[in-house]
Design an enzyme around this catalytic site. Structure first.
Site, short mmCIF file in Angstrom:
data_model
loop_
_atom_site.label_atom_id
_atom_site.label_comp_id
_atom_site.label_asym_id
_atom_site.label_seq_id
_atom_site.Cartn_x
_atom_site.Cartn_y
_atom_site.Cartn_z
N SER A 128 1.42 0.94 -4.96
CA SER A 128 0.86 0.26 -3.79
C SER A 128 0.05 -0.95 -4.19
O SER A 128 -0.54 -0.99 -5.26
CB SER A 128 -0.04 1.22 -3.01
OG SER A 128 -0.65 0.52 -1.93
N LYS A 182 2.48 8.84 -2.08
CA LYS A 182 2.60 7.43 -1.65
C LYS A 182 2.98 7.36 -0.17
O LYS A 182 2.48 6.51 0.57
CB LYS A 182 3.63 6.67 -2.50
CG LYS A 182 3.90 5.24 -2.02
CD LYS A 182 2.67 4.37 -2.09
CE LYS A 182 2.64 3.06 -1.37
NZ LYS A 182 3.76 2.33 -0.92
N HIS A 185 -0.10 8.04 1.69
CA HIS A 185 -0.90 6.81 1.59
C HIS A 185 -0.47 5.83 2.70
O HIS A 185 -1.30 5.27 3.40
CB HIS A 185 -0.71 6.18 0.21
CG HIS A 185 -1.17 4.74 0.12
ND1 HIS A 185 -0.42 3.69 0.64
CD2 HIS A 185 -2.27 4.18 -0.41
CE1 HIS A 185 -1.06 2.55 0.44
NE2 HIS A 185 -2.19 2.82 -0.22
N ASN A 186 0.82 5.64 2.84
CA ASN A 186 1.30 4.70 3.86
C ASN A 186 0.99 5.20 5.27
O ASN A 186 0.66 4.40 6.15
CB ASN A 186 2.80 4.46 3.70
CG ASN A 186 3.10 3.45 2.59
OD1 ASN A 186 2.33 3.33 1.65
ND2 ASN A 186 4.20 2.76 2.71
C1 6PG Z 1 1.76 -0.74 -0.17
C2 6PG Z 1 2.41 -0.80 1.20
C3 6PG Z 1 3.87 -1.13 1.13
C4 6PG Z 1 4.58 -1.11 2.47
C5 6PG Z 1 3.99 -2.00 3.52
C6 6PG Z 1 4.86 -2.24 4.74
O1 6PG Z 1 1.20 0.31 -0.41
O2 6PG Z 1 1.79 -1.71 -0.93
O3 6PG Z 1 2.29 0.45 1.79
O4 6PG Z 1 4.46 -0.17 0.29
O5 6PG Z 1 5.89 -1.50 2.25
O6 6PG Z 1 2.79 -1.49 3.93
O7 6PG Z 1 5.06 -1.09 5.50
P1 6PG Z 1 5.58 -1.20 7.00
O8 6PG Z 1 6.62 -2.26 7.04
O9 6PG Z 1 6.15 0.15 7.34
O10 6PG Z 1 4.39 -1.56 7.83
#
Ligand code: 6PG
Length: 476
Positions: A128, A182, A185-186
């Site tokens: 991330s 992860k 996390h998202n």
């Molecule tokens: C990270 C983010 C990344 C993710 C974006 C977009 O941890 O760097 O989580 O992995 O791709 O946040 O996510 P969405 O397009 O679903 O908003």
């Protein structure tokens, strides 16, 4: 071969990760399906360190020192499977394939089994921090065998973000554990973003301030326990003006939020495991609602706003919104960690939740000062059953709940949608209720389907003969 590590897939994330490794003095083999990207990387950044480019996957594998480590950063799904197959064909027993994409954890479990059957290690590493994180130091969540971590871990720790000298990378557990955390996390990222958006909406409608003025409010919250990357970028976004129209940029962006799927995976997984991640759920559904043009444009006949928010004292209102945000954030994280524990129980992972909070303190999108408190909470009690009831968090959330009640009431009366704020409050009230109306649901289930119920005063499983004489019998 001599390269310490290899990277397959040189789109921005892969290229930046390769550069980060090279800047940290590792020699990095690089490969991309079309050679043009590889050439561009070498031409523009070759001077940053030692790169070993290959135009062909067999040469790429051959350029790696043993046991070989190849990181793949290609599109999740079939592209990932294809690359794994190609690598595996040329690799030998004990070599390590690392998937740093946003893979679905069940795919990672499947791939790990398939690689293991071929004598290879497969590591699913959540990563991330976006493009900048990949280059400057991301947060990394690797799952796989402990043996593969011994070879790979030091390199990942070296290139990760650091807090007080400690890396934002730690071994999570076996197979899909890294991608599972992860994913959560998202999910938390979605909840955080929705809560911030609701706070913005309240401030905008309650105070009638401009986006730039609200940017100042968010900026001032950086000096509180809300200090976080997402709060920081919120004020930057709100301060931005559109060059063409001169308006605030936020007012010219279409109000339909997209998603690439990790939030939905989190909610699906939570449903499968029966864990109420209501904050994440509402945040995901709120994106869905915003992107539902059919329903939104058909909503005309419905009556809109009732009364605008009457703000008696500006400073008091701002502080209420801030406390509501903080309380809801604690709820969202508490729920997210519940999901991680449930995943660990289901899939046989040993996840140290304190270590996890630690590696989220920097590098990642949800990085926040607040994560230090979560680390401490789990350090004091690794088996903490409810994060928000921890002795550090309970007084803080208790103090903020009255503000959350006020804010949710304001939103309800003014017709401002607050799905994440109100569901956080309902979760708080639900989890702390002495008695829930679930007893009635059990009665209803027993009525129509003889689904039975337990009694508060005796052991056993009971059924009432609803369609006969309504006597009760003990079924077991
Ligand atoms: C990270 C983010 C990344 C993710 C974006 C977009 O941890 O760097 O989580 O992995 O791709 O946040 O996510 P969405 O397009 O679903 O908003």
């Amino acid at each position: 071969g001599t390269a310490d590590i290899g990277v397959v897939g040189l789109a921005v994330m892969g290229a930046n990760l390769a550069r980060n490794l090279a800047r940290n003095k590792y020699s990095v083999a690089v490969y991309n399906r079309s050679y043009g990207r590889t050439e561009t990387l070498i031409a523009e950044h070759g001077h940053e360190g030692t790169f070993v480019p290959s135009a062909d996957i067999a040469d790429f594998v051959a350029s790696l020192s043993r046991p070989r480590v190849a990181i793949i950063l290609v599109q999740a799904g079939s592209a990932t499977d294809a690359i794994i197959d190609q690598l595996a064909e040329h690799m030998d027993e004990g070599d390590i394939i690392v998937d740093c994409g946003n893979a679905y954890f069940k795919d990672t479990i499947r791939r790990e089994q398939a690689c293991q059957a071929r004598g290879l290690h497969f590591v699913g590493a959540g990563i991330s921090g976006g493009e900048e994180g990949a280059l400057e130091g991301p947060s990394i969540m690797p799952g796989g065998t402990a043996e593969s971590y011994a070879r790979l871990g030091p390199m990942l720790e070296q290139i990760s973000a650091h807090v007080d000298g400690e890396p934002c990378c730690a071994y999570i557990s076996t197979d899909g554990a890294g991608h599972f955390v992860k994913m959560v996390h998202n999910g938390i990222e979605y909840a955080d973003m929705q809560l911030i958006a609701e706070a913005y909406d309240l401030l905008r409608q309650g105070l009638g301030d401009s986006p730039a003025q609200i940017a100042d409010i968010f900026e001032s919250w950086m000096g509180t326990e809300l200090n976080s990357y997402l709060i920081e970028i919120t004020s930057e976004v709100l301060r931005q003006n559109d060059a063409e129209t001169g308006k605030a940029l936020v007012d010219v962006i279409v109000d339909a939020a997209s998603q690439k799927g990790t939030g939905a995976w989190t909610v699906q997984t939570a449903l499968e495991l029966g864990v109420p991640v209501t904050g994440i759920g509402e945040a995901t559904f709120a994106r869905g609602l915003s992107s539902s043009p059919t329903q939104r444009s058909a909503s005309g006949p419905l009556e809109g706003h009732a009364t605008p928010i009457a703000v008696a004292d500006r400073e008091v209102f701002i502080e209420q919104v801030r406390q509501a945000l903080y309380a809801s954030k604690i709820v969202a994280y508490s729920q997210g960690f519940d999901l991680i524990q449930a995943g660990a129980d289901e899939y046989g992972w040993e996840i140290n939740k304190g270590d996890l909070a630690k590696i989220w303190r920097a590098g990642c999108i949800i990085r926040a000062v607040f994560l230090g408190d979560i680390t401490e909470a789990y350090a004091d009690n690794p088996d903490l059953p409810l994060l928000m009831a921890d002795e550090k968090f309970a007084p803080k959330i208790n103090e903020c709940i009255p503000a959350l009640r006020q804010i949710v009431a304001h939103g309800a009366l003014a017709g401002i949608p607050l799905p994440a704020f109100s569901s956080s409050l309902s979760y708080f009230d639900g989890v702390r209720a002495d008695r829930l109306p679930a007893a009635l649901i059990q009665g209803q289930r027993d009525f129509f389907g003889a689904h039975t119920y337990l009694r508060v005063d005796r052991e056993g499983v009971y059924h009432t003969e609803w369609s006969a004489d309504r006597s009760e019998s003990r079924w077991s």
